[in-house]
Design an enzyme around this catalytic site. Sequence first.
Site, mmCIF file in Angstrom:
data_model
loop_
_atom_site.group_PDB
_atom_site.id
_atom_site.type_symbol
_atom_site.label_atom_id
_atom_site.label_comp_id
_atom_site.label_asym_id
_atom_site.label_seq_id
_atom_site.Cartn_x
_atom_site.Cartn_y
_atom_site.Cartn_z
ATOM 1 N N ASP A 12 8.728 -7.212 -0.991
ATOM 2 C CA ASP A 12 9.527 -6.761 -2.070
ATOM 3 C C ASP A 12 9.780 -5.083 -1.656
ATOM 4 O O ASP A 12 9.027 -4.665 -0.610
ATOM 5 C CB ASP A 12 8.875 -6.800 -3.113
ATOM 6 C CG ASP A 12 7.681 -6.212 -3.595
ATOM 7 O OD1 ASP A 12 7.207 -5.538 -2.685
ATOM 8 O OD2 ASP A 12 7.181 -6.132 -4.620
ATOM 9 N N ASP B 32 8.870 -1.443 -3.563
ATOM 10 C CA ASP B 32 8.400 -0.853 -4.723
ATOM 11 C C ASP B 32 8.987 0.566 -5.016
ATOM 12 O O ASP B 32 8.704 1.491 -4.178
ATOM 13 C CB ASP B 32 7.018 -0.984 -4.734
ATOM 14 C CG ASP B 32 6.474 -2.425 -4.440
ATOM 15 O OD1 ASP B 32 6.169 -3.251 -5.282
ATOM 16 O OD2 ASP B 32 5.864 -2.772 -3.187
ATOM 17 N N ASP C 195 10.494 -3.808 -7.346
ATOM 18 C CA ASP C 195 9.706 -3.492 -8.496
ATOM 19 C C ASP C 195 10.147 -1.907 -8.795
ATOM 20 O O ASP C 195 9.939 -1.349 -8.111
ATOM 21 C CB ASP C 195 8.256 -3.684 -8.091
ATOM 22 C CG ASP C 195 7.694 -5.273 -7.996
ATOM 23 O OD1 ASP C 195 8.455 -6.206 -8.827
ATOM 24 O OD2 ASP C 195 6.596 -5.674 -7.578
HETATM 25 P P1 ATP Z 1 4.296 -6.174 0.263
HETATM 26 O O1 ATP Z 1 4.766 -5.823 1.373
HETATM 27 O O2 ATP Z 1 3.913 -7.640 0.495
HETATM 28 O O3 ATP Z 1 5.017 -6.216 -0.800
HETATM 29 P P2 ATP Z 1 2.584 -4.533 -1.270
HETATM 30 O O4 ATP Z 1 1.355 -3.771 -0.954
HETATM 31 O O5 ATP Z 1 3.549 -3.658 -1.442
HETATM 32 O O6 ATP Z 1 2.737 -5.664 -0.066
HETATM 33 P P3 ATP Z 1 2.990 -5.616 -3.933
HETATM 34 O O7 ATP Z 1 2.466 -6.606 -4.568
HETATM 35 O O8 ATP Z 1 4.126 -5.116 -3.837
HETATM 36 O O9 ATP Z 1 2.223 -5.412 -2.546
HETATM 37 O O10 ATP Z 1 1.898 -4.275 -4.843
HETATM 38 C C1 ATP Z 1 2.094 -3.152 -4.642
HETATM 39 C C2 ATP Z 1 1.111 -2.339 -5.301
HETATM 40 O O11 ATP Z 1 1.314 -2.478 -6.629
HETATM 41 C C3 ATP Z 1 -0.190 -2.823 -5.246
HETATM 42 O O12 ATP Z 1 -1.193 -1.896 -4.799
HETATM 43 C C4 ATP Z 1 -0.738 -3.490 -6.374
HETATM 44 O O13 ATP Z 1 -1.852 -3.097 -6.694
HETATM 45 C C5 ATP Z 1 0.288 -2.847 -7.361
HETATM 46 N N1 ATP Z 1 0.439 -3.835 -8.455
HETATM 47 C C6 ATP Z 1 1.280 -5.022 -8.100
HETATM 48 N N2 ATP Z 1 1.604 -5.511 -9.493
HETATM 49 C C7 ATP Z 1 0.726 -4.852 -10.413
HETATM 50 C C8 ATP Z 1 0.655 -4.779 -11.720
HETATM 51 N N3 ATP Z 1 1.034 -6.061 -12.404
HETATM 52 N N4 ATP Z 1 0.085 -3.967 -12.330
HETATM 53 C C9 ATP Z 1 -0.358 -2.868 -11.667
HETATM 54 N N5 ATP Z 1 -0.203 -2.706 -10.428
HETATM 55 C C10 ATP Z 1 0.508 -3.711 -9.801
HETATM 56 MN MN MN Z 2 5.483 -4.354 -2.186
HETATM 57 MN MN MN Z 3 5.714 -5.240 -5.700
#
Ligand code: ATP
Ligand code: MN
Ligand code: MN
Length: 368
Positions: A204, A206, A292
Amino acid sequence: EKYFLLPVLFSAPSYACKRRTTLKNHNTLLTEALSILAESAELNEDEGRGVAFRRAAAVLKCLPKAVSSMEQLRGLPCLGDHSMRVIKDILENGASSEAESTKQSERFKALKVLTGIFGVGAKTADRWFREGIHSLSQLQESGHTLNQAQQAGLQFYDDINLPVSKTEADAISEIVEKAVHAVLPGAEITLTGGFRRGKLTGHDVDFLITHPEEGKEEGLMPKVVSWLESQGFLLYQKTTRNSYLESKDGPGRPASNMDRFERCLSIFKLTKDRCVGQKQGTKQSATAVRVDLVVSPVSQFAFALLGWTGSKLFERELRRWAGHEKAMSLSSHALYDNKQSRYLRASSEEEIFAHLGLEYIPPTERNA
Ligand code: ATP
Ligand code: MN
Ligand code: MN
């Protein structure tokens, strides 16, 4: 002078937040096997086992060389008996029989497919699996009522399960910037998550949004979402209020204002120009991308940035370090010192690391 050939002995701090973990991984065979076992444990809702495998994989990710013998691992933290057996199997036989059989098991395959639907977690997937639903078509035939998120997840399944590229993330950044600046000039948008850590793909995209003047960010999310919707950029969105509550003397704002910390889980429609031959020129085609969005008041920005940059294991280890070694509680909102009974303010990630007595680790080295 004589030279002796000794095995390279590895060492590493046991907390992942004290290690520098870049994306250069010299032990992918080992870490991929351990990640499969972690994933399987998580799908079985065995969190303890999942974390144990994640920690083991993370230790191997930060090693400067490929592991070639078991002796080299003596003295490394986080490698339990089970992980050691997996590593030994790979060093001796080229693959882990346990990881291979897990990957090929009907249950693992089905749970992966089902949790690949946005809005479907391990619990739901397990329930469906036990009802005999192992595939998307079986789910569709089952007559189960799906919620809005799951319906969108099913509709855009293929796109969402394709990795998001950095180019796509940059295109989304431009759209989000346009939206935010249209409704609140002066607001600031930061790319967080895996892309901030330097990853070239993600599941995703963020973003963290704030405004340098405290309070100006209030009510921003619904406006941003409306703008995006009016421009046809959103295929799905759900805005949730953060349930986090904090005492009155918490950083920045009174408890009654805390529910303004908002999050939006969405699916963006991204139009891309695809060349279809020189005569016709270009033709528009669209893809769905998970995005997100988080809005944070500027007083909490550093904590939100640290908390949303990840990796998930790095975050978990930071909180464990804070709690177990420093008697502090760290969240995406604040850092509380239990000994001094007060919140510790910070306006940058560097300050938070300093409060925690940790050397600063930049985002690109948080890929634990
Ligand atoms: P990817 O490339 O797969 O998206 P990512 O490290 O960006 O990997 P994400 O699941 O998008 O993974 O999460 C990004 C960050 O946001 C993570 O560090 C996580 O701790 C934080 N995070 C995700 N969901 C929540 C939540 N519900 N509440 C607080 N923090 C969150
Ligand atoms: Mn992510
Ligand atoms: Mn995310």
